[in-house]
Design a protein around this motif. Structure first.
Motif, PDB file in Angstrom:
ATOM      1  N   ALA C 110       0.833  -1.202   0.000  1.00  0.00           N
ATOM      2  CA  ALA C 110       0.000   0.000   0.000  1.00  0.00           C
ATOM      3  C   ALA C 110       0.868   1.252   0.000  1.00  0.00           C
ATOM      4  O   ALA C 110       0.497   2.271  -0.582  1.00  0.00           O
ATOM      5  CB  ALA C 110      -0.923  -0.003   1.206  1.00  0.00           C
ATOM      6  N   ILE C 111       2.038   1.159   0.635  1.00  0.00           N
ATOM      7  CA  ILE C 111       2.944   2.306   0.608  1.00  0.00           C
ATOM      8  C   ILE C 111       3.643   2.385  -0.740  1.00  0.00           C
ATOM      9  O   ILE C 111       3.907   3.458  -1.270  1.00  0.00           O
ATOM     10  CB  ILE C 111       3.979   2.197   1.745  1.00  0.00           C
ATOM     11  CG1 ILE C 111       3.263   2.202   3.099  1.00  0.00           C
ATOM     12  CG2 ILE C 111       4.996   3.324   1.688  1.00  0.00           C
ATOM     13  CD1 ILE C 111       4.148   1.847   4.262  1.00  0.00           C
ATOM     14  N   ASP C 112       3.894   1.219  -1.299  1.00  0.00           N
ATOM     15  CA  ASP C 112       4.674   1.128  -2.536  1.00  0.00           C
ATOM     16  C   ASP C 112       3.915   1.668  -3.740  1.00  0.00           C
ATOM     17  O   ASP C 112       4.519   2.264  -4.630  1.00  0.00           O
ATOM     18  CB  ASP C 112       5.063  -0.346  -2.751  1.00  0.00           C
ATOM     19  CG  ASP C 112       6.213  -0.503  -3.722  1.00  0.00           C
ATOM     20  OD1 ASP C 112       6.610   0.497  -4.347  1.00  0.00           O
ATOM     21  OD2 ASP C 112       6.707  -1.626  -3.863  1.00  0.00           O
ATOM     22  N   VAL C 113       2.615   1.455  -3.805  1.00  0.00           N
ATOM     23  CA  VAL C 113       1.897   1.919  -4.993  1.00  0.00           C
ATOM     24  C   VAL C 113       1.775   3.446  -4.949  1.00  0.00           C
ATOM     25  O   VAL C 113       1.697   4.050  -3.878  1.00  0.00           O
ATOM     26  CB  VAL C 113       0.503   1.270  -5.165  1.00  0.00           C
ATOM     27  CG1 VAL C 113       0.636  -0.216  -5.385  1.00  0.00           C
ATOM     28  CG2 VAL C 113      -0.404   1.596  -4.020  1.00  0.00           C
ATOM     29  N   GLY C 114       1.781   4.031  -6.127  1.00  0.00           N
ATOM     30  CA  GLY C 114       1.775   5.485  -6.202  1.00  0.00           C
ATOM     31  C   GLY C 114       0.463   6.103  -5.777  1.00  0.00           C
ATOM     32  O   GLY C 114       0.404   7.234  -5.319  1.00  0.00           O
ATOM     33  N   GLN C 115      -0.620   5.358  -5.935  1.00  0.00           N
ATOM     34  CA  GLN C 115      -1.955   5.852  -5.602  1.00  0.00           C
ATOM     35  C   GLN C 115      -2.638   4.859  -4.677  1.00  0.00           C
ATOM     36  O   GLN C 115      -3.521   4.109  -5.097  1.00  0.00           O
ATOM     37  CB  GLN C 115      -2.788   6.023  -6.887  1.00  0.00           C
ATOM     38  CG  GLN C 115      -2.369   7.186  -7.756  1.00  0.00           C
ATOM     39  CD  GLN C 115      -2.929   8.503  -7.244  1.00  0.00           C
ATOM     40  OE1 GLN C 115      -3.791   8.519  -6.377  1.00  0.00           O
ATOM     41  NE2 GLN C 115      -2.440   9.609  -7.776  1.00  0.00           N
ATOM     42  N   PRO C 116      -2.241   4.838  -3.396  1.00  0.00           N
ATOM     43  CA  PRO C 116      -2.797   3.831  -2.478  1.00  0.00           C
ATOM     44  C   PRO C 116      -4.321   3.891  -2.411  1.00  0.00           C
ATOM     45  O   PRO C 116      -4.994   2.875  -2.219  1.00  0.00           O
ATOM     46  CB  PRO C 116      -2.178   4.203  -1.130  1.00  0.00           C
ATOM     47  CG  PRO C 116      -1.174   5.246  -1.380  1.00  0.00           C
ATOM     48  CD  PRO C 116      -1.299   5.740  -2.760  1.00  0.00           C
TER      49      PRO C 116
END
Lengths: 739, 259, 414
Positions: C110-116
């Motif tokens: 969730a932190i890794d994706v650009g648009q959580p």
């Protein structure tokens, strides 16, 4: 029957409701709305809306003056596109394409800005306009009353415009201040040509399209010659011979490449002339007449060339005598031939001596004349009958520390002078440098104490005279395609306000109206001349000026972005030529360059293990302001070298103990600069190159120490030497990662 | 209802590397046309947004035998695109009617799997909030929606221009299934005419002819991605840059070694 | 102070000592929390990832902890479906470790994706062709399964048992556990495979691309295989660490040995498959794509030692150790074998994530390296700390080891 509500039945009801609502559109609509909501953020930029239209204008970001189609959304100027078939150039470079962004450059000033450069807080502050103008007016009046007119100067970075006339008239009314120009490499080359003729006010007009053979001294022809691409021989173009120290793209595309050492341009050109005079064209009566033409001091071209036999030049140039002989013969056999100078204009002028030697090759090859590829046209000053007083002076002619007020025209984001070159002319701490500029940066804004905010490109009508060395005489207007910024003024208005504040009566036709009148007058001059054609960018049609019965017709066409041009009409007879210059002094200058330009450089206090070449970035101007989007070419792609990236061959860098990307300190006799090493194996050993052109990537790099030169011309000693493109330098590893 | 037929249009690009001089005009034209934001200055080469990226490639030799070529690399719009099938949120789509690989920024969740999948490094991520200096929003192109941070973006063959061309065709009353002609920003702006764009399925069209030239080559053809961007060069060493590294070193492909 | 919450008959340390033990982990968690806040607020530019290194430390972390967490489903499968009841001794630990690993991975993602905020688009706009979709679906569902498996353990807490209904729920859930173990095994099997498939399907990345077996690339099966080899070892190591920290005997030694041997058997077969896969990749796959394997192992960072290390030191060596009946009886050997196995699977995930991105594809690409930023390490530390804290709380207040009471001989620990 009693209503018995148990917990079980409540749970059942809730479960049923949940299942039932899944069958209704409600949850799905909510999900969908949530999906749409997550896709719309209030802070996402919103483009302007409105009807699409186009206006035509001329790019004014460099002297070439390419045609430009401005795209407007409502009243917003959103982008600029090239005009196919435009006579100046049917293309736009990245600078021009990004012209719409120049109005919103972060360094644009929104009022009269001032800073105390020596104080504790050198930041720009918006100050009261009237008070500042009042103060400047008093200074002007003081200079006038004590008869010190030569302590006031205006630097016009692009002479030959209508504003140029207004600047001269302003100075004349102030009692004769100094009108100063700062020639770039192209203008210097044209001036060198003019110095070989006894006829005044003429400009060379080389036309590669008319040549069978083109010999080019280092100019990056792949980017075009004054807006026009030279196609390689294979594609029907001329036979192209490139003299270039680097294995550049132009060198690779050329039919022949002569990898001459940096700084050996003059000896190479003179060796070629030697072969032409003594061997290849020795039996040509015209060539002999030119070679033996006696100058004032008794010297002749033949005598001057005697020292430059190919065998003697071979050593300094790194070329073989055979290469030099073959090239001269190829030129002689491949007439009409044209030899082009200038080199990489980003590195400043090639040098009057080099340019004279190169122009002499054209004279010997018979390039000047109706059958040759080198036309001659009247200079713009002659075309538009500009006032002769005050005379135009070169910045280097102004004594250091002599000016009280220095006004710098900042209509152009770049200039061939550095901030230090300008500031040295001021009288100590008391002198004021005032920029008439949209920006608190760039060539005019960077050295300034005061910025009087003017219109940005696209917000006002400025005229675009023919670029130096263009094949045709030309004239166009950079028209207003955007709504002018409310906080800016026309530069002519600032002049009028200064004039009034200095206690003079502003003429009736002063300010903006005076500028408009001059623009119209120029259209009238061209219409009355009745020669040349007008290209209409809207439909691509060309009309003869002779068919225009009314000056207003031409003015109207120019206001719609039209482009006037005329073929080079002057002729120059052999008797008008002086190969060693009108004073015959060139022979002595050439002798002093027999060992090449590098050895002639001042090298005190430096071991000078490297030859540093100043090179061009995108535009041939140092310190230029460029649109934010050009960052794509510098930081984001590394396509254009920034002025902190030292191009150097891998072997030379490794010999200095430096790897790719390593921070390093570059020392010249004139200063130091922190750089990063960038391997470029197209460069010969022991040669490094630094781009002097615009460099948006320099924005975030603070100078690491006070002697860290921010301008490449200063690093190369431009303030002390007219030719600063080559300098000896030392390179050391820098130990912090802050280069 | 959509009436276009699948087989009549496949937009493709041919880039003549012998004409490219690396001026970067295509890169800038692309950024201006497509509202590509300018990240802050700390964004170096690998954090930028350059839908059309021009890469300098050399022949690996020392001066004076050193030669350089500049290679503009947009999205290759592969027929077998490695990026489409990996996207978990269907934000990458092939438009069967044009052959254009589209990226839907408002659907992208920013997992960057597509970027890992692309061998051409033609996809870019909005590492920063896309912001413009004050007032600069006024120079944005209304035909292209600006993106937001945290999503991937890439060349879409100037889809905004295609839409304009279609509107124009519709206004002129031309049938919806008739292929429309348009020019992407890079092809329009290239000062040296190095970029040709068109419908490769058009018989006798310029693209089909250029693609058949012996100078034509693809980037990493052996991968089987079938790019729709073709490169041209008469120089054998330049044609070899399309091969994988090892092939190039060994001098596979046509032409003499190290020309 | 919290005696009434601790299971009867279990010896736990005092609350202050327990809190002192938690303190460093809470600090690490705070680092993670700060990093996550920065990343959510400002965007991913705080990382050192870039357009080339689209994946970084976090994806390696996700892949590694999901592989190591495979012990949860695999031991559930062994216990409930294959009726190997000796593993029941460590099953609760396996469930909690699995829960920590999977929830940690999801948080990191969730932190890794650009648009959580759009993460749920993976369900809403699911692309059924994407391996990542399969991963997302399976991981989310399996996390629910793990939660359901975790609940009965929680409900056995001394205090919660006094709540009416809790015991009933616990009993009912317990009866269903065999079903959940089956569902979990199925889901896990698929997403472990899909995680491998994610790399194997990258037809533009020859370093990762693998030939297909059926509709899946070989990495699909290799990832399952390596995960179930490492899973038991990881549970074994965790149990040993808990025994060491608490200075208590919690399980019978033979259980640990069996876990080790289970790893050994699976790992040895995995290595055979991995070698075969590598040979096919080098001989068939790469030449077909115009590449040569030697090209990938030519940099300072990734030499041929990478492949050597993976196949021998992290493959053959632990397999030989753990296959040997006598060695797995000896703790030092068991620890060495288990550690090498676990490290090996993490190394495999590291190689697939990072080397895939750092090797050039086009002839003029440069070899690149990447080093995570402070914030990336922060998230990693935070996830690790979260795991330790959750496990510590569970150990203190729940009965994780059914044999603990009988085996207890010493005192101390928490």
């Amino acid at each position: 029957m009693t209503l018995d509500l148990t917990r079980r039945s409540l749970l059942k009801f809730m479960g049923g409701a949940a299942v039932g609502s899944m069958l209704s559109p409600l949850p799905w609509k909510l999900l969908d709305d949530a999906a749409i909501w997550t896709q719309n953020w209030s802070w996402i930029a919103r483009p302007p809306r409105g009807p699409v239209s186009h206006k035509y204008t001329t790019c004014q970001l460099c002297p070439i003056g390419c045609g430009m189609r401005a795209r407007l959304i409502g009243a917003s100027f959103v982008s600029a596109w090239p005009v196919a078939g435009h006579p100046a150039a049917g293309m736009l470079c990245p600078l021009g394409l990004a012209a719409a962004q120049m109005r919103y450059h972060p360094s644009r000033v929104r009022g009269v800005a001032r800073r105390d450069r020596t104080g504790a807080d050198p930041a720009w502050r918006i100050v009261d306009a009237d008070a500042t103008i009042g103060e400047l007016g008093q200074r002007l009046a003081a200079c006038r009353s004590r008869g010190a007119a030569d302590s006031v100067a205006i630097v016009d970075l692009r002479p030959g415009r209508s504003m140029s006339r207004l600047y001269r008239e302003f100075l004349a009314r102030q009692g004769g201040g100094l009108y100063v120009t700062a020639p770039d490499g192209w203008q210097a080359s044209a001036a060198a040509f003019a110095g070989l003729a006894t006829v005044a006010a003429l400009a060379p007009a080389p036309d590669p399209a008319r040549a069978r053979t083109v010999l080019n001294f280092g100019a990056p022809l792949t980017a075009g010659w004054r807006g026009h691409a030279i196609t390689p021989h294979a594609a029907g173009g001329p036979l192209l011979i490139q003299v270039d120290p680097a294995a550049s793209i132009t060198a690779a595309r050329a039919d022949r490449w002569l990898p001459a050492r940096p700084g050996s341009e003059a000896p190479v050109a003179l060796a070629l002339a030697h072969v032409l005079v003594f061997e290849a064209l020795a039996s040509d009566a015209r060539v002999n007449a030119l070679a033996d033409l006696p100058h004032q001091n008794g010297s002749t071209l033949r005598m001057a060339l005697a020292d430059f036999a190919p065998e003697r030049v071979a050593e300094v140039s790194g070329l073989t005598p055979a290469q030099l002989r073959d090239t001269a013969r190829e030129l002689a056999a491949g007439r009409p031939a044209l030899v082009l100078g200038v080199g990489d204009a980003g590195g400043g002028p090639l040098g009057a001596e080099e340019e004279a030697a190169i122009w002499n090759l054209n004279l010997l090859l018979g390039a000047v004349g109706p059958d040759g590829a080198l036309g001659v046209r009247p200079a713009d000053t002659a075309l538009f009958d500009e006032p002769a007083a005050p005379a135009a002076r070169s910045l280097s002619d102004i004594p250091d520390g002599s000016l009280d007020v220095l006004l710098v025209d900042g209509s152009f984001p770049g200039a061939p002078v550095s901030a230090e070159q300008l500031r040295r002319k001021l009288r100590g701490a008391g002198g004021l440098l005032v920029a008439l500029s949209p920006y608190a940066g760039g060539a005019a804004g960077t050295p300034a104490d005061v910025v009087l905010p003017t219109f940005a490109p696209g917000e006002w009508v400025d005229d675009v005279p023919a670029p130096a060395l263009s094949a045709r005489a030309s004239y166009a207007w950079a028209t207003a395609v955007a709504v002018p910024a409310p906080f800016a003024l026309h530069p002519a208005e600032w002049l009028a306000r200064l004039e009034a504040a200095s206690g003079l009566v502003v003429p009736v036709e002063g300010g903006k109206a005076g500028h408009e009148a001059e623009l119209k007058r120029r259209a009238g001059v061209l219409q009355a001349r009745g020669s040349g054609q007008v290209f209409d960018p809207a439909d691509g049609n060309t009309t003869d000026v002779a068919a225009m019965s009314d000056p207003d017709m031409l003015a109207g066409a120019l206001a719609r972005g039209a482009h006037w041009s005329d073929k080079a009409t002057l002729t120059l007879a052999d008797r008008d030529l002086r190969p060693l210059g009108t004073d015959g002094a060139m022979a002595a200058h050439w002798r002093s360059l027999a060992g090449g330009r590098v050895e002639a450089a001042h090298t005190a206090g430096s071991a000078g293990s490297l030859v540093l070449m100043a090179g061009g970035g995108l535009a041939p101007t140092a310190g230029a302001i460029t649109a934010p989007v050009l960052n794509k070419l510098y930081r984001e792609s590394g396509l254009q070298p920034g002025s902190r990236q030292l191009a150097i061959s891998a072997t030379t860098a490794l010999a200095h103990g430096l790897k790719e990307g390593a921070p390093a300190l570059l020392t010249t006799p004139h200063g130091r600069r922190r750089v990063r090493v960038r391997f470029d194996n197209s460069l010969p050993p022991d040669v490094a190159r630094l781009a002097a052109g615009p460099d948006p990537s320099d924005m975030g790099d603070p100078a690491a120490s006070p002697d860290d030169r921010t301008d490449i011309p200063d690093l190369c000693g431009a303030a002390d030497r007219p030719v600063w493109r080559l300098v000896r330098a030392d390179l050391q590893e820098a130990h912090d990662g802050n280069a | 209802m959509e009436t276009h037929s699948k087989a009549t249009v496949a937009y493709a690009m041919v880039i003549d590397l012998d004409k490219c001089v690396g001026c970067g005009t295509c890169n800038v034209a692309c950024a201006i046309e497509n509202n590509v934001s300018v990240p802050p200055s700390e964004a170096l080469e690998n954090r930028g947004l350059t839908w059309m990226r021009t890469q300098r490639v050399d022949n690996g030799k020392a001066w004076p035998d050193h030669r350089t070529v500049t290679v503009p690399i947009p999205c290759q719009h592969c027929e077998h695109a490695p990026c489409i099938h990996v996207c978990p949120v269907t934000a990458v789509q092939l438009d069967e009617s044009t052959g254009i690989i589209g990226q839907i920024p408002t659907r992208c969740m920013g997992c960057r799997y597509c970027m890992a999948a692309c061998p051409y490094h033609a996809r870019y991520f909005n590492w920063f909030d896309p912001t413009w200096p004050e007032g600069l929003q006024d120079t944005l192109n209304p035909d292209v929606a600006p993106r937001m941070r945290g999503v991937a973006e890439k060349c879409n063959f100037c889809h905004g221009r295609l839409d304009r061309a279609r509107e124009l065709a519709a206004a002129e009353g031309r049938p919806a299934d008739e292929p429309v002609h348009y020019t992407p920003a890079c092809a329009e702006a290239c000062p040296h005419g190095a970029i040709t764009f068109g419908n490769r399925l058009e018989e006798g069209g310029p693209i089909a002819a250029l693609e058949k030239k012996p100078e034509a080559f693809l980037l990493l053809e052996a991968l089987g991605t079938a790019p729709k961007v073709t490169y041209l060069s008469r120089e054998p060493w330049i044609r070899r840059i399309g091969l994988s590294r090892l092939d190039r070193v060994r001098g596979h492909g046509d032409g003499p070694e190290g020309a | 102070m919290d005696r009434h919450l601790i299971q009867r008959g279990l010896d736990r340390t005092t609350l202050p000592r327990f809190l002192l033990w938690l303190l460093p982990w809470l600090l690490l968690a705070a680092w993670g929390g700060t990093s996550a806040t920065q990343l959510f607020r400002d965007g991913l530019y705080h990382t050192n990832m870039d357009n080339r290194f689209a994946f970084g430390l976090w994806i390696i972390l996700d892949l590694a902890i999901i592989a190591l967490g495979a012990g949860a489903f695999f031991l559930g499968f062994m216990t409930y479906l294959l009726r190997r009841h000796e593993f029941k001794q460590v099953l609760n630990t396996a469930v909690i470790v699995g829960f920590v690993c999977y929830s940690g991975a999801i948080v990191t993602l969730a932190i890794d994706v650009g648009q959580p905020i759009r993460a749920w688009f993976a369900f809403w706009h699911a692309n059924v062709h994407s391996m990542l979709t399969e991963v997302t679906f399976c991981i989310t569902c399996y996390l629910l399964v793990l939660l359901i498996e975790y609940i009965p353990i929680v409900l056995k807490n001394r205090r919660l048992r006094t709540v009416p209904g809790a015991a009933v729920l616990e009993f009912n859930l317990h009866k269903l556990m065999v079903v959940f173990a089956g569902v979990g095994a199925f889901l896990s099997f698929f997403h472990q495979g899909s995680l491998g498939g994610m790399f194997g399907v990258l037809n533009g990345r020859p370093f990762a691309y693998r030939e297909g077996v059926g509709i899946w690339p070989t990495t699909f099966f290799l990832f399952i295989w390596s995960a179930i080899s490492a899973g038991p070892s990881f549970i074994m190591l965790i149990t040993m660490i808990v025994q060491a920290v608490t200075r208590k005997k919690l399980v019978d030694d033979f259980v640990l040995s069996r876990l080790g041997r289970l790893s050994g058997i699976l790992l040895s077969t995995y290595i055979i498959a991995k070698v075969a896969d590598t040979v096919v990749w080098i001989m068939v796959t790469l030449p077909g794509k115009g590449f040569d394997a030697a090209e990938f192992y030519r940099s300072d960072m990734f030499g041929a030692w990478v492949l050597f290390l993976e196949l021998t030191v992290f493959g053959l060596l632990p397999a030989t150790i753990l296959l040997n009946r006598r060695r797995v009886e000896k703790m030092p050997w068991l620890i060495a074998g288990g550690f090498l196995t676990c490290f090996g699977v993490a190394f495999n995930r590291f190689v697939f994530t990072l080397q895939t991105l750092s090797v050039p594809t086009m002839s003029f690409d440069r070899f690149m390296i990447y080093w995570p930023s402070q914030q990336e390490w922060g998230v990693l530390a935070g996830v690790f700390a979260y795991g330790v804290i959750l496990y510590s709380l569970s150990f203190r207040y729940l009965n994780l080891f059914p044999r603990e009471r009988e085996l207890q001989t010493t005192t101390g620990g928490n």
